[in-house]
Scaffold this motif. Sequence first.
Motif, short mmCIF file in Angstrom:
data_model
loop_
_atom_site.label_atom_id
_atom_site.label_comp_id
_atom_site.label_asym_id
_atom_site.label_seq_id
_atom_site.Cartn_x
_atom_site.Cartn_y
_atom_site.Cartn_z
N GLU A 30 28.68 -43.56 -3.56
CA GLU A 30 29.87 -44.24 -3.06
C GLU A 30 29.65 -45.75 -3.06
OE1 GLU A 30 30.91 -42.67 0.75
OE2 GLU A 30 31.08 -40.60 0.04
N PRO A 31 30.68 -46.52 -3.39
CA PRO A 31 30.51 -47.99 -3.44
C PRO A 31 30.11 -48.58 -2.10
CG PRO A 31 32.84 -47.36 -3.60
CD PRO A 31 32.04 -46.10 -3.76
N GLU A 32 30.48 -47.94 -0.99
CA GLU A 32 30.14 -48.47 0.33
C GLU A 32 28.67 -48.26 0.68
OE1 GLU A 32 34.45 -47.32 0.20
OE2 GLU A 32 32.56 -46.27 -0.23
N PHE A 33 27.98 -47.38 -0.08
CA PHE A 33 26.58 -47.09 0.25
C PHE A 33 25.71 -48.34 0.09
CE2 PHE A 33 22.30 -45.37 -0.63
CZ PHE A 33 22.14 -44.58 0.49
N GLU A 34 25.96 -49.10 -0.96
CA GLU A 34 25.20 -50.34 -1.17
C GLU A 34 25.49 -51.34 -0.06
OE1 GLU A 34 22.50 -52.93 -2.63
OE2 GLU A 34 22.81 -50.85 -3.27
N GLU A 35 26.74 -51.39 0.37
CA GLU A 35 27.11 -52.27 1.49
C GLU A 35 26.37 -51.85 2.76
OE1 GLU A 35 31.09 -53.32 4.16
OE2 GLU A 35 31.29 -52.24 2.27
N PHE A 36 26.25 -50.55 2.96
CA PHE A 36 25.50 -50.02 4.11
C PHE A 36 24.04 -50.45 4.07
CE2 PHE A 36 22.58 -46.40 4.95
CZ PHE A 36 22.57 -46.44 6.33
#
Length: 462
Positions: free
Chosen positions: A111-117
């Motif tokens: 998911e793209p948000e995983f890197e943000e996490f």
Amino acid sequence: MPELNDTPIASLPLWKHFIDKTADQPTHQQMVIRHLNDSFPLLERIIIAFPTYTLHNKQHQYNIMKLMGELLGPRLSDLSGLELAVLILSAVYHDMGMVYQPQELKQVSEEPEFEEFLKANIAARLQYEEHGKTATEDIVGWYCRWMHAKRVWKFLVNSDRVNPFLWDSIPFRDQLGYVCESHNESAAYIKHHEAEFDNNFLGECDLTFCAILLRLSDIMDFDDTRTPLSVYEYLELGRSRKASDQVSDDEWHKHLNSKGFKFERTEGKITLRFTAAPAHPRTEVGMRNFLKLIEAELMTCSELLRSCSDRWKDFVLPDEINKDGIIGKNYKSGSYHFSLAEDDVMQLLTGEGIYNDDFIFLRELLQNAFDTSRHREFKEGLAGKHFKADAITISFFTDDEGYQWVRIDDHGMGMNQEVIENHLLKKGKSYYKSDAFKLEKLFIQQGTDKDFVPISRFGIGL
């Protein structure tokens, strides 16, 4: 009259007031009831991703709606029909993002948000890299908790297709989504996003006030109704050595031994009385620490009320929590804790207790200079540079007042504000033991064949 399927929510004052307030608007009632009846079975699936968590099924939603009513007290009747609908629906949907299919759990790292996490959580990034860029079970759980409020939009969009969120034919799905998502953000987030939290939406709904009630009711759901003893015994958390299970075990014990809050209103003042019977001092400490968080949230939300509409900005929240009702079982409860006599400890760390030479500070300063110079060379190697730090220089001089000075200059990494505040100024807090340094070192080692082991170990050189 419309009915809810097999739920005690219909007995709550918040719900009864909604039914009374919308007596001539049956389509609004039907819309809300359909969402509740569709959502409750889904909430039972939270245990797929969070099998050891305290329960987040409809008992949690019931508790939140009950607490909303208790916070409102006699002001409950001042709520508009739309405000009631937003509060009820947000109580049900705010944790919906914790519902995951097994296959979704396997794909969270895509998911793209995983890197943000990972960028937002250095410790998570370090664990992820140390495991060969693999999302371990702990990391997946960590990410899902971090992501769950943002993920509510997926469910709101899907539900809206089947049962549109409409109020007098006007859509309010997005406004509901902002309220739900905000419960996992800081109160400052709500204040700084005024456009999303209209305090006069459709002329009758204060979204900022709804967000305040949701976040407070959510954090105040702190009793034993969500922690059946039979489920706790089945999970056998106390026998697990996993760090995440230990955290869950502590949460279960805090709830198992808690009886929750009672509201006491006298002359415009509201006091929360908390009662509990912890069986172990560790549980009591956890309870008291959590109550401090609630008190801080109450104070912050009291400030946030100033951003509400004129109808609600004078609303009074509880200003303190009475903790006299916390009575430990089989141990003496009190504010007992280790403390340090700072001057004595500093003498122990810097005096003859460890160092028997008055000039040992010179060695400490030189070690720091060597470490930061070698660190610089180590980091520059990642860019393929053959970098050699300039020589460390030592100078001596006497100032105009007769004081003698020794100055040591290096050309190493230097220090940013974060390193100064969190490491240099904290005794015993070495930067070289931090997750940030460990992560940096791991990245450099992946790109070079070199290693760097600092000389300094204790964090007390200065």
